[in-house]
Design a protein around this motif. Sequence first.
Motif, PDB file in Angstrom:
ATOM      1  N   UNK A  14       0.662  -1.154  -0.018  1.00 25.31           N
ATOM      2  CA  UNK A  14       0.069   0.202   0.205  1.00 25.31           C
ATOM      3  C   UNK A  14       0.416   1.755   0.521  1.00 25.31           C
ATOM      4  N   UNK A  15       2.178   1.297   0.585  1.00 26.11           N
ATOM      5  CA  UNK A  15       3.584   2.207   0.126  1.00 26.11           C
ATOM      6  C   UNK A  15       2.979   3.237  -0.537  1.00 26.11           C
ATOM      7  N   UNK A  16       3.511   1.977  -1.859  1.00 26.25           N
ATOM      8  CA  UNK A  16       4.307   2.349  -3.061  1.00 26.25           C
ATOM      9  C   UNK A  16       2.829   3.087  -3.614  1.00 26.25           C
ATOM     10  N   UNK A  17       1.137   3.072  -3.860  1.00 28.44           N
ATOM     11  CA  UNK A  17       0.289   3.331  -4.146  1.00 28.44           C
ATOM     12  C   UNK A  17       0.258   5.024  -3.536  1.00 28.44           C
ATOM     13  N   UNK A  18       0.458   5.251  -2.152  1.00 22.44           N
ATOM     14  CA  UNK A  18       0.506   6.637  -1.343  1.00 22.44           C
ATOM     15  C   UNK A  18       1.907   7.453  -1.711  1.00 22.44           C
ATOM     16  N   UNK A  19       2.840   6.977  -2.266  1.00 22.73           N
ATOM     17  CA  UNK A  19       3.981   7.696  -2.629  1.00 22.73           C
ATOM     18  C   UNK A  19       4.137   7.776  -4.083  1.00 22.73           C
ATOM     19  N   UNK A  20       3.356   7.161  -5.406  1.00 20.56           N
ATOM     20  CA  UNK A  20       3.235   7.138  -6.706  1.00 20.56           C
ATOM     21  C   UNK A  20       2.429   9.092  -6.613  1.00 20.56           C
ATOM     22  N   UNK A  21       1.711   8.540  -5.958  1.00 20.77           N
ATOM     23  CA  UNK A  21       0.906  10.577  -6.206  1.00 20.77           C
ATOM     24  C   UNK A  21       1.241  11.320  -5.041  1.00 20.77           C
ATOM     25  N   UNK A  22       1.539  12.467  -4.951  1.00 18.96           N
ATOM     26  CA  UNK A  22       2.043  12.720  -3.606  1.00 18.96           C
ATOM     27  C   UNK A  22       0.190  13.623  -3.184  1.00 18.96           C
ATOM     28  N   UNK A  23       1.082  14.332  -1.782  1.00 17.94           N
ATOM     29  CA  UNK A  23      -0.474  15.003  -2.139  1.00 17.94           C
ATOM     30  C   UNK A  23      -0.818  16.228  -2.251  1.00 17.94           C
ATOM     31  N   UNK A  24      -1.638  17.105  -2.893  1.00 17.40           N
ATOM     32  CA  UNK A  24      -1.497  18.161  -3.431  1.00 17.40           C
ATOM     33  C   UNK A  24      -1.929  19.164  -2.817  1.00 17.40           C
ATOM     34  N   UNK A  25      -0.761  20.006  -3.930  1.00 11.69           N
ATOM     35  CA  UNK A  25       0.326  21.449  -3.436  1.00 11.69           C
ATOM     36  C   UNK A  25      -0.421  22.876  -3.958  1.00 11.69           C
ATOM     37  N   UNK A  26       0.137  24.232  -3.993  1.00 10.87           N
ATOM     38  CA  UNK A  26      -0.254  25.160  -4.427  1.00 10.87           C
ATOM     39  C   UNK A  26       0.742  25.736  -5.058  1.00 10.87           C
ATOM     40  N   UNK A  27       0.946  25.355  -6.008  1.00  7.61           N
ATOM     41  CA  UNK A  27       2.704  26.802  -6.191  1.00  7.61           C
ATOM     42  C   UNK A  27       2.102  27.924  -7.349  1.00  7.61           C
ATOM     43  N   UNK A  28       2.279  29.030  -6.744  1.00  6.52           N
ATOM     44  CA  UNK A  28       2.204  29.654  -7.499  1.00  6.52           C
ATOM     45  C   UNK A  28       0.654  30.076  -8.139  1.00  6.52           C
ATOM     46  N   UNK A  29      -0.172  30.144  -6.783  1.00  8.70           N
ATOM     47  CA  UNK A  29      -1.629  30.148  -7.405  1.00  8.70           C
ATOM     48  C   UNK A  29      -2.655  29.023  -7.990  1.00  8.70           C
ATOM     49  N   UNK A  30      -1.087  27.792  -8.680  1.00  5.97           N
ATOM     50  CA  UNK A  30      -1.873  27.341  -9.059  1.00  5.97           C
ATOM     51  C   UNK A  30      -2.170  25.063  -8.568  1.00  5.97           C
ATOM     52  N   UNK A  31      -2.908  24.436  -8.550  1.00  7.44           N
ATOM     53  CA  UNK A  31      -2.990  22.944  -7.723  1.00  7.44           C
ATOM     54  C   UNK A  31      -2.352  22.427  -8.096  1.00  7.44           C
ATOM     55  N   UNK A  32      -1.057  21.501  -7.716  1.00  6.56           N
ATOM     56  CA  UNK A  32      -0.219  20.592  -8.576  1.00  6.56           C
ATOM     57  C   UNK A  32      -0.834  19.864  -7.711  1.00  6.56           C
ATOM     58  N   UNK A  33       0.041  18.201  -8.416  1.00  8.92           N
ATOM     59  CA  UNK A  33      -0.297  16.755  -7.746  1.00  8.92           C
ATOM     60  C   UNK A  33       0.870  16.325  -8.159  1.00  8.92           C
ATOM     61  N   UNK A  34       2.129  16.207  -7.174  1.00  8.19           N
ATOM     62  CA  UNK A  34       3.824  15.214  -8.364  1.00  8.19           C
ATOM     63  C   UNK A  34       3.064  14.196  -8.042  1.00  8.19           C
ATOM     64  N   UNK A  35       3.369  13.394  -9.020  1.00  5.56           N
ATOM     65  CA  UNK A  35       3.574  11.815  -9.354  1.00  5.56           C
ATOM     66  C   UNK A  35       4.664  11.426  -9.698  1.00  5.56           C
ATOM     67  N   UNK A  36       5.093  10.207  -9.611  1.00  7.32           N
ATOM     68  CA  UNK A  36       6.935   9.441  -9.043  1.00  7.32           C
ATOM     69  C   UNK A  36       6.562   7.899  -9.558  1.00  7.32           C
ATOM     70  N   UNK A  37       7.651   7.440 -10.235  1.00 12.44           N
ATOM     71  CA  UNK A  37       7.570   6.561 -10.332  1.00 12.44           C
ATOM     72  C   UNK A  37       7.940   5.194  -9.162  1.00 12.44           C
ATOM     73  N   UNK A  38       7.389   4.744  -8.277  1.00  8.99           N
ATOM     74  CA  UNK A  38       7.496   3.802  -7.234  1.00  8.99           C
ATOM     75  C   UNK A  38       7.934   2.374  -7.416  1.00  8.99           C
ATOM     76  N   UNK A  39       9.090   2.417  -6.556  1.00  9.85           N
ATOM     77  CA  UNK A  39       9.067   0.562  -6.836  1.00  9.85           C
ATOM     78  C   UNK A  39       9.750   0.264  -6.069  1.00  9.85           C
TER      79      UNK A  39
END
Length: 115
Positions: A14-39
């Motif tokens: 279950x850790x892999x899924x929670x690490x692949x998509x990070x928490x939503x953050x607001x940068x310069x008024x724009x919402x972003x969701x970080x994405x990573x490949x986890x293995x």
Amino acid sequence: MSESFSSLVDTFRNVGVSRAFGPTTTIAGEETVPVAMVSFGFGGGSSPEDGQPGVGGSGGGGGGFVLPLGVYAKGPAGNLAFRPNTVVVLAALTPLVCAVGLSIRGILRTVRSHT
């Protein structure tokens, strides 16, 4: 030992899924969701020496890898778009470019030797 190993595997499943998509953050008024490949990978084993019970070795190990691919961000019009991490894209394309270059070189050598 197998119970603790199974527990460890279930925890990291279950850790892999929670690490692949990070928490939503607001940068310069724009919402972003970080994405990573986890293995993640784990292994272990044991073996008695010379078939004697109680004598032998055992071991185990594990490791993980997280590669930041980019972010999902809402554009000015409000539509969602993926923005890749350019450093990772360049690093990932380097072996591909080398392989294509070596293939072209081999093809050219073959063509030249048959003419």
